[in-house]
Design a protein around this motif. Structure first.
Motif, PDB file in Angstrom:
ATOM      1  N   VAL A 143       0.857  -1.186   0.000  1.00 12.07           N
ATOM      2  CA  VAL A 143       0.000   0.000   0.000  1.00 12.07           C
ATOM      3  C   VAL A 143       0.889   1.230   0.000  1.00 12.07           C
ATOM      4  CG1 VAL A 143      -1.902  -1.140   1.198  1.00 12.07           C
ATOM      5  CG2 VAL A 143      -0.113   0.014   2.531  1.00 12.07           C
ATOM      6  N   SER A 144       0.268   2.404  -0.042  1.00 12.94           N
ATOM      7  CA  SER A 144       1.011   3.660   0.098  1.00 12.94           C
ATOM      8  C   SER A 144       0.546   4.359   1.371  1.00 12.94           C
ATOM      9  CB  SER A 144       0.794   4.553  -1.119  1.00 12.94           C
ATOM     10  OG  SER A 144      -0.553   4.960  -1.215  1.00 12.94           O
ATOM     11  N   VAL A 145       1.511   4.876   2.143  1.00 15.89           N
ATOM     12  CA  VAL A 145       1.188   5.580   3.385  1.00 15.89           C
ATOM     13  C   VAL A 145       1.734   6.998   3.290  1.00 15.89           C
ATOM     14  CG1 VAL A 145       1.134   3.498   4.789  1.00 15.89           C
ATOM     15  CG2 VAL A 145       3.298   4.719   4.507  1.00 15.89           C
ATOM     16  N   PRO A 146       1.034   7.971   3.890  1.00 13.12           N
ATOM     17  CA  PRO A 146       1.453   9.370   3.741  1.00 13.12           C
ATOM     18  C   PRO A 146       2.692   9.742   4.540  1.00 13.12           C
ATOM     19  CG  PRO A 146      -0.504   9.226   5.122  1.00 13.12           C
ATOM     20  CD  PRO A 146      -0.247   7.854   4.610  1.00 13.12           C
ATOM     21  N   GLU A 147       2.968   9.028   5.650  1.00 16.03           N
ATOM     22  CA  GLU A 147       4.069   9.425   6.533  1.00 16.03           C
ATOM     23  C   GLU A 147       5.314   8.590   6.263  1.00 16.03           C
ATOM     24  OE1 GLU A 147       3.985  11.986   8.431  1.00 16.03           O
ATOM     25  OE2 GLU A 147       1.876  12.419   8.012  1.00 16.03           O
ATOM     26  N   GLY A 148       6.466   9.270   6.163  1.00 10.06           N
ATOM     27  CA  GLY A 148       7.725   8.574   5.926  1.00 10.06           C
ATOM     28  C   GLY A 148       8.322   7.951   7.167  1.00 10.06           C
ATOM     29  N   ASN A 149       7.849   8.370   8.367  1.00 10.22           N
ATOM     30  CA  ASN A 149       8.419   7.819   9.601  1.00 10.22           C
ATOM     31  C   ASN A 149       7.710   6.544  10.048  1.00 10.22           C
ATOM     32  OD1 ASN A 149       6.010   8.898  10.373  1.00 10.22           O
ATOM     33  ND2 ASN A 149       6.861  10.418  11.795  1.00 10.22           N
ATOM     34  N   ASP A 150       6.798   6.022   9.219  1.00  8.93           N
ATOM     35  CA  ASP A 150       6.093   4.775   9.528  1.00  8.93           C
ATOM     36  C   ASP A 150       7.061   3.606   9.345  1.00  8.93           C
ATOM     37  OD1 ASP A 150       4.389   2.569   9.655  1.00  8.93           O
ATOM     38  OD2 ASP A 150       2.711   3.702   8.822  1.00  8.93           O
ATOM     39  N   ILE A 151       7.191   2.763  10.375  1.00 10.54           N
ATOM     40  CA  ILE A 151       8.139   1.643  10.296  1.00 10.54           C
ATOM     41  C   ILE A 151       7.740   0.629   9.230  1.00 10.54           C
ATOM     42  CG2 ILE A 151       6.970   0.218  12.035  1.00 10.54           C
ATOM     43  CD1 ILE A 151       9.794  -0.563  13.029  1.00 10.54           C
ATOM     44  N   SER A 152       6.452   0.615   8.857  1.00 14.55           N
ATOM     45  CA  SER A 152       5.996  -0.332   7.830  1.00 14.55           C
ATOM     46  C   SER A 152       6.481   0.045   6.432  1.00 14.55           C
ATOM     47  CB  SER A 152       4.470  -0.410   7.820  1.00 14.55           C
ATOM     48  OG  SER A 152       3.907   0.818   7.392  1.00 14.55           O
ATOM     49  N   SER A 153       7.164   1.198   6.309  1.00 21.60           N
ATOM     50  CA  SER A 153       7.648   1.642   4.994  1.00 21.60           C
ATOM     51  C   SER A 153       9.128   1.314   4.777  1.00 21.60           C
ATOM     52  CB  SER A 153       7.429   3.144   4.836  1.00 21.60           C
ATOM     53  OG  SER A 153       8.214   3.864   5.785  1.00 21.60           O
ATOM     54  N   ILE A 154       9.731   0.525   5.659  1.00 18.70           N
ATOM     55  CA  ILE A 154      11.157   0.212   5.553  1.00 18.70           C
ATOM     56  C   ILE A 154      11.349  -1.144   4.872  1.00 18.70           C
ATOM     57  CG2 ILE A 154      13.297  -0.181   6.814  1.00 18.70           C
ATOM     58  CD1 ILE A 154      12.324   1.704   8.953  1.00 18.70           C
ATOM     59  N   PHE A 155      12.257  -1.184   3.897  1.00 19.96           N
ATOM     60  CA  PHE A 155      12.555  -2.401   3.136  1.00 19.96           C
ATOM     61  C   PHE A 155      14.055  -2.641   3.097  1.00 19.96           C
ATOM     62  CE2 PHE A 155       8.424  -1.120   1.630  1.00 19.96           C
ATOM     63  CZ  PHE A 155       7.749  -2.302   1.348  1.00 19.96           C
ATOM     64  N   GLU A 156      14.419  -3.891   2.861  1.00 22.48           N
ATOM     65  CA  GLU A 156      15.799  -4.274   2.594  1.00 22.48           C
ATOM     66  C   GLU A 156      15.901  -4.758   1.159  1.00 22.48           C
ATOM     67  OE1 GLU A 156      17.591  -5.839   6.849  1.00 22.48           O
ATOM     68  OE2 GLU A 156      16.519  -7.268   5.564  1.00 22.48           O
ATOM     69  N   LEU A 157      17.086  -4.585   0.563  1.00 20.86           N
ATOM     70  CA  LEU A 157      17.338  -5.070  -0.789  1.00 20.86           C
ATOM     71  C   LEU A 157      18.162  -6.347  -0.713  1.00 20.86           C
ATOM     72  CD1 LEU A 157      18.202  -1.770  -2.731  1.00 20.86           C
ATOM     73  CD2 LEU A 157      15.973  -2.780  -2.273  1.00 20.86           C
ATOM     74  N   ASP A 158      17.703  -7.375  -1.404  1.00 23.25           N
ATOM     75  CA  ASP A 158      18.411  -8.656  -1.417  1.00 23.25           C
ATOM     76  C   ASP A 158      19.001  -8.867  -2.815  1.00 23.25           C
ATOM     77  OD1 ASP A 158      19.067 -11.315  -0.267  1.00 23.25           O
ATOM     78  OD2 ASP A 158      17.760 -12.023  -1.881  1.00 23.25           O
ATOM     79  N   PRO A 159      20.318  -9.054  -2.935  1.00 23.33           N
ATOM     80  CA  PRO A 159      20.926  -9.200  -4.266  1.00 23.33           C
ATOM     81  C   PRO A 159      20.578 -10.547  -4.895  1.00 23.33           C
ATOM     82  CG  PRO A 159      22.573  -9.531  -2.567  1.00 23.33           C
ATOM     83  CD  PRO A 159      21.313  -9.131  -1.853  1.00 23.33           C
ATOM     84  N   THR A 160      20.568 -10.579  -6.222  1.00 22.63           N
ATOM     85  CA  THR A 160      20.345 -11.839  -6.937  1.00 22.63           C
ATOM     86  C   THR A 160      21.658 -12.544  -7.249  1.00 22.63           C
ATOM     87  OG1 THR A 160      20.338 -10.629  -9.039  1.00 22.63           O
ATOM     88  CG2 THR A 160      18.202 -11.002  -7.973  1.00 22.63           C
ATOM     89  N   THR A 161      22.774 -11.889  -6.950  1.00 22.11           N
ATOM     90  CA  THR A 161      24.095 -12.501  -7.081  1.00 22.11           C
ATOM     91  C   THR A 161      24.824 -12.374  -5.745  1.00 22.11           C
ATOM     92  OG1 THR A 161      25.029 -10.410  -7.876  1.00 22.11           O
ATOM     93  CG2 THR A 161      24.259 -11.978  -9.540  1.00 22.11           C
ATOM     94  N   LEU A 162      25.930 -13.081  -5.600  1.00 17.94           N
ATOM     95  CA  LEU A 162      26.660 -13.081  -4.333  1.00 17.94           C
ATOM     96  C   LEU A 162      27.321 -11.729  -4.107  1.00 17.94           C
ATOM     97  CD1 LEU A 162      27.391 -14.915  -1.967  1.00 17.94           C
ATOM     98  CD2 LEU A 162      29.477 -15.558  -3.190  1.00 17.94           C
ATOM     99  N   ARG A 163      26.916 -11.062  -3.037  1.00 13.37           N
ATOM    100  CA  ARG A 163      27.443  -9.731  -2.707  1.00 13.37           C
ATOM    101  C   ARG A 163      27.704  -9.645  -1.216  1.00 13.37           C
ATOM    102  NH1 ARG A 163      28.354  -6.149  -7.219  1.00 13.37           N
ATOM    103  NH2 ARG A 163      26.854  -6.725  -8.834  1.00 13.37           N
ATOM    104  N   GLY A 164      28.688  -8.853  -0.835  1.00 14.49           N
ATOM    105  CA  GLY A 164      28.949  -8.594   0.580  1.00 14.49           C
ATOM    106  C   GLY A 164      28.004  -7.531   1.097  1.00 14.49           C
ATOM    107  N   GLY A 165      27.609  -7.637   2.373  1.00 11.96           N
ATOM    108  CA  GLY A 165      26.675  -6.684   2.952  1.00 11.96           C
ATOM    109  C   GLY A 165      27.205  -5.274   2.988  1.00 11.96           C
ATOM    110  N   ASP A 166      28.530  -5.106   3.042  1.00 18.33           N
ATOM    111  CA  ASP A 166      29.109  -3.771   3.138  1.00 18.33           C
ATOM    112  C   ASP A 166      29.519  -3.214   1.777  1.00 18.33           C
ATOM    113  OD1 ASP A 166      31.070  -5.600   2.708  1.00 18.33           O
ATOM    114  OD2 ASP A 166      32.489  -4.763   4.164  1.00 18.33           O
ATOM    115  N   SER A 167      29.083  -3.860   0.699  1.00 16.88           N
ATOM    116  CA  SER A 167      29.395  -3.354  -0.642  1.00 16.88           C
ATOM    117  C   SER A 167      28.263  -2.473  -1.145  1.00 16.88           C
ATOM    118  CB  SER A 167      29.639  -4.509  -1.619  1.00 16.88           C
ATOM    119  OG  SER A 167      28.494  -5.333  -1.716  1.00 16.88           O
ATOM    120  N   LEU A 168      28.608  -1.556  -2.024  1.00 18.46           N
ATOM    121  CA  LEU A 168      27.625  -0.609  -2.560  1.00 18.46           C
ATOM    122  C   LEU A 168      26.654  -1.294  -3.522  1.00 18.46           C
ATOM    123  CD1 LEU A 168      30.113   2.312  -3.261  1.00 18.46           C
ATOM    124  CD2 LEU A 168      28.292   2.344  -1.552  1.00 18.46           C
TER     125      LEU A 168
END
Length: 782
Positions: A301-326
């Motif tokens: 869904v879309s929520v109006p407030e940016g400070n809502d914790i439900s709006s936080i996502f993580e990106l998961d790579p499709t190839t092998l990557r280190g967590g501290d890499s850009l």
């Protein structure tokens, strides 16, 4: 509101060019000088860019001269010392300037005495921004902006105002090939080949995967699919580069809402059903029968407030990557919703199921991570983002003005402001530049289709709403406010609107306008002839408007064709049409004889004549050859009559398009094959008129029963299309034999062959642009 700190640019050459380019310098000498100044200005710009690259990464010190580039608009903060501020009249005006000038230079000075000139500027310092030329510091006024409540005016005045330096992103993070805060992207679901989109449906915002009608799904360019990346930091004002172990938010650019997830009510109902059942085996089988789409625990869904914790996502790579890499900017990623620990999952369930062709597919999250649920991060150019910002802001301003007009009236300043905005929108959609001409006189060959679409998506142009106002717009025709042009442009190649909104009333209005604007006026002629009537030349356009209403994308619209046929061919409207007849004329010439006296010999010949009614309802006539000859010699009346007749032929051709027999049966009696062929092949007539006859021949006589289109040999056919039995009697079953048809068009085909043979034998066959019009019709139509 983000600004980029830039080194000082030089403007001396550009300033000279701007001064010389002002209206008035139009002599040959000025043109030569202007080109040299233009070259010098371009060279100065390139030198500025080179110097900026060299200084990138250097530490800014107090006392340096800097410029502030507003990232959203890509314009420089500039002080205009010649103009007062809009609200605080004792202050100087501060604006945003695209190129910048010497008013864009600012000294950066310390506010507190603990810093001194020459010290490095530290993040968090309070500073004074003092314009180099104006000499009065940048000031945050207490006056609130009228058009933007909650925001105060910024101006330049002698004051004690400080500004705090808050870092959004380090210069080293600002790389084009990595994902970072502030980047605008599209999220393209690789498996479904659809973009993640947020749009309104039934007065409610939905997040979904949009189906596109384009041949290539990746070429879709909806502004509703633009998302701004935010890298979550402890400081809410901080951005920076994105790492694989970073947290992200996605802000929908058009609405300002954030992508989030909430509990899927359908999923809860399924769980309650399972819990109420007493048979565990039945529950297991029921769960097994459910598809993956029905197992969405949460919906996006879309929520109006940016400070809502439900709006936080993580990106998961499709190839092998280190967590501290850009994170590379062109990556494939899977989206993991942080607070529910679920993965974004696509479905084939339509949201707009009531539509004939649903295009909105539900999307949510599931506890199961699947490899195929990957999105391609598609970068968006800054120019496209600025276009959306402009259209979005324009929509809000126009909406506000429209609301005020509905309630009453607007102030003179608001009227000037909205007029300027409408002018900017005209140049925006045409891709032109404002050079001081009347905006209503702007001529353009090809509008920017993407910007047209953007203006529709941002509700600046609402076709359905405008179409409902046809009655009102038709009342404005004739007042020189472009009402007729607006109607025609709106309906041009828009089949849906044509079929839905064009009725007999609209057609009758256009027919009455043809009559009204066809009325003759008096023009001064030679003294011995006094005043002669002449047709108004612009009356042709209303015939052209009727022609446009007959077709969409070169395909006929039977509903409007029928309405136009009934109106135009109605005997009550015969006075607006020019009648065509073959008249027997007698030509006399002298025959040379051996005797003393020459003999006069007469010969009868059929000739095409045109008949029309003048202002006194009296019938006037003239042969088409004589009209063409007099028009060629400059007779305005004859030229106007011939032009009107050509538009009438084009209208007839459109009325007959795709075998519309209501028009064919009525018109073909007057304009038969022999008459049209006579005019097509008459070299005394202008090429464009002959081309119109050629087009009419095709749609009225060639493309009709009993003729059939010849289909090339099909090497592959469906078995179901092959008849089970074929008999010899199935062929030539129509009343007219092929030999009769061939004989009927024998002279026409002979003309086509001779004409094309003559064209190809010429040394430069396509050098005459007017003749090319006829050649095109002959080649394409036959």
């Amino acid at each position: 509101c983000l600004f980029k700190l830039c080194p000082m640019n030089r403007y001396s050459a550009q300033k000279q060019f701007w001064k010389a380019a002002k209206p008035g310098a139009n002599s040959t000498t000025d043109a030569v000088l202007l080109n040299k100044l233009h070259h010098a200005a371009d060279l100065e710009k390139k030198q500025n860019e080179t110097e900026n690259r060299k200084l990138l990464g250097t530490v800014i010190q107090y006392g340096n001269v800097i410029q502030l580039l507003h990232l959203k608009s890509n314009k420089y903060l500039t002080v205009n010392k010649r103009l007062p501020a809009l609200l605080e009249k004792n202050a100087m005006r501060v604006t945003l300037d695209e190129a910048g000038n010497e008013g864009s230079w600012f000294y950066i000075q310390p506010f507190y005495k603990l810093r001194s000139i020459g010290d490095s500027v530290v993040i968090g310092d309070k500073v004074v921004l003092n314009p180099v030329n104006a000499g009065q510091p940048l000031h945050a006024s207490s006056h609130q902006l009228v058009d933007n409540p909650g925001c105060n005016e910024v101006n330049s005045v002698n004051c004690n105002t400080s500004w705090k330096i808050v870092l959004f992103m380090k210069w080293s993070d600002n790389k084009d090939d990595i994902l970072k805060g502030g980047d605008v992207v599209r999220l393209f679901h690789a498996e479904q080949e659809k973009f993640l989109t947020c749009d309104e449906h039934r007065k409610k915002q939905h997040v979904f995967l949009r189906t596109t009608g384009r041949q290539s799904a990746t070429s879709a360019t909806s502004s509703k699919a633009l998302w701004e990346v935010e890298v979550v930091q402890h400081d809410p004002c901080r951005g920076g580069a994105g790492y694989w172990n970073s947290l992200f938010r996605f802000k929908h650019l058009a609405t300002g809402h954030y992508l989030a997830a909430e509990v899927n009510p359908d999923y809860e109902e399924d769980d309650q059903e399972c819990q109420s059942s007493q048979d565990p085996e039945q529950d297991a089988s029921r769960r097994g029968l459910r598809s993956a789409q029905e197992k969405m625990a949460y919906s996006l869904v879309s929520v109006p407030e940016g400070n809502d914790i439900s709006s936080i996502f993580e990106l998961d790579p499709t190839t092998l990557r280190g967590g501290d890499s850009l994170v590379p900017r062109n990556s494939y990623v899977r989206l993991r919703h942080l607070c529910t620990n679920t993965w974004v999952h696509s479905t084939n369930i339509p949201i707009d199921k009531e539509e004939e062709k649903p295009v909105m597919l539900k999307i949510g999250t599931s506890p199961v991570k699947e490899d195929k649920e990957a999105f391609a991060i598609v970068p968006v150019s800054p120019a496209e983002v600025r276009d959306l910002d402009f259209a979005n802001d324009a929509s809000k301003v126009l909406g506000s003005i429209a609301g005020k007009l509905e309630k009453g009236t607007i102030t003179q300043n608001e009227r000037r402001s909205v007029t300027k905005l409408l002018e900017d929108l005209v140049y925006f959609v045409t891709g032109g530049t404002n050079s001081g001409q009347d905006v209503l006189e702007v001529v353009f060959s090809k509008p920017n289709r993407e910007r047209q679409k953007l203006m529709r998506e941002q509700n600046i142009l609402k076709q359905e709403y405008i179409a409902k106002q046809f009655g009102f717009m038709q009342k404005q025709i004739g007042y020189d406010v472009l009402a007729e042009d607006t109607i025609t442009a709106l309906l041009h190649n828009n089949r849906k609107l044509l079929e839905k909104h064009i009725t007999a009333a609209e057609i009758d209005t256009f027919v009455s306008l043809v009559r009204k604007n066809r009325e003759p006026r008096l023009l001064q002629s030679k003294p011995q002839h006094g005043l002669i009537p002449s047709w108004l030349t612009f009356s042709n356009r209303f015939l052209d408007y009727l022609s446009d209403l007959c077709v969409s994308m070169n395909k006929s619209i039977p509903v409007t064709q029928e309405l136009i046929c009934k109106a135009v061919l109605n005997p009550a409207n015969a006075d607006i049409l020019i009648e065509t007849k073959l008249v027997l004329s007698r030509f006399e010439f002298e025959e040379v004889s051996s005797g003393e006296n020459a003999l006069e010999v007469g010969e009868d010949e059929e000739e095409v004549w045109l008949f029309w009614r003048d202002s006194n309802k009296e019938i006037r006539s003239k042969s088409i050859r004589e009209l063409a000859q007099d028009a060629k010699e400059g007779q305005k009346e004859d030229r106007d009559v011939l032009s009107y007749y050509r538009y009438q032929l084009n209208l007839f051709a459109r009325m007959c398009l795709d075998r519309q027999y209501l028009a064919i049966n009525e018109i073909s009696g007057q304009l038969d094959v022999d008459l049209i062929l006579r005019c097509m092949s008459d070299e005394n007539l202008p090429y464009d008129l002959r081309a119109s006859f050629c087009r009419l021949m095709l749609h009225m006589h060639v493309d009709r029963d009993p003729q059939e289109q010849v289909t090339p040999v099909k090497y592959a056919r469906l078995w179901s299309e092959i008849p089970s039995e074929i008999a010899i009697d199935d062929y030539d079953s129509s009343g007219t034999s092929k030999d009769e048809i061939k004989e009927r068009f024998a002279q026409t085909m002979e003309f086509v062959e001779e004409y094309l043979r003559d064209v190809v034998c010429q040394r430069f066959p396509f050098s005459d642009k007017e003749k090319n019009k006829l050649t095109f019709e002959v080649v394409i139509q036959f």
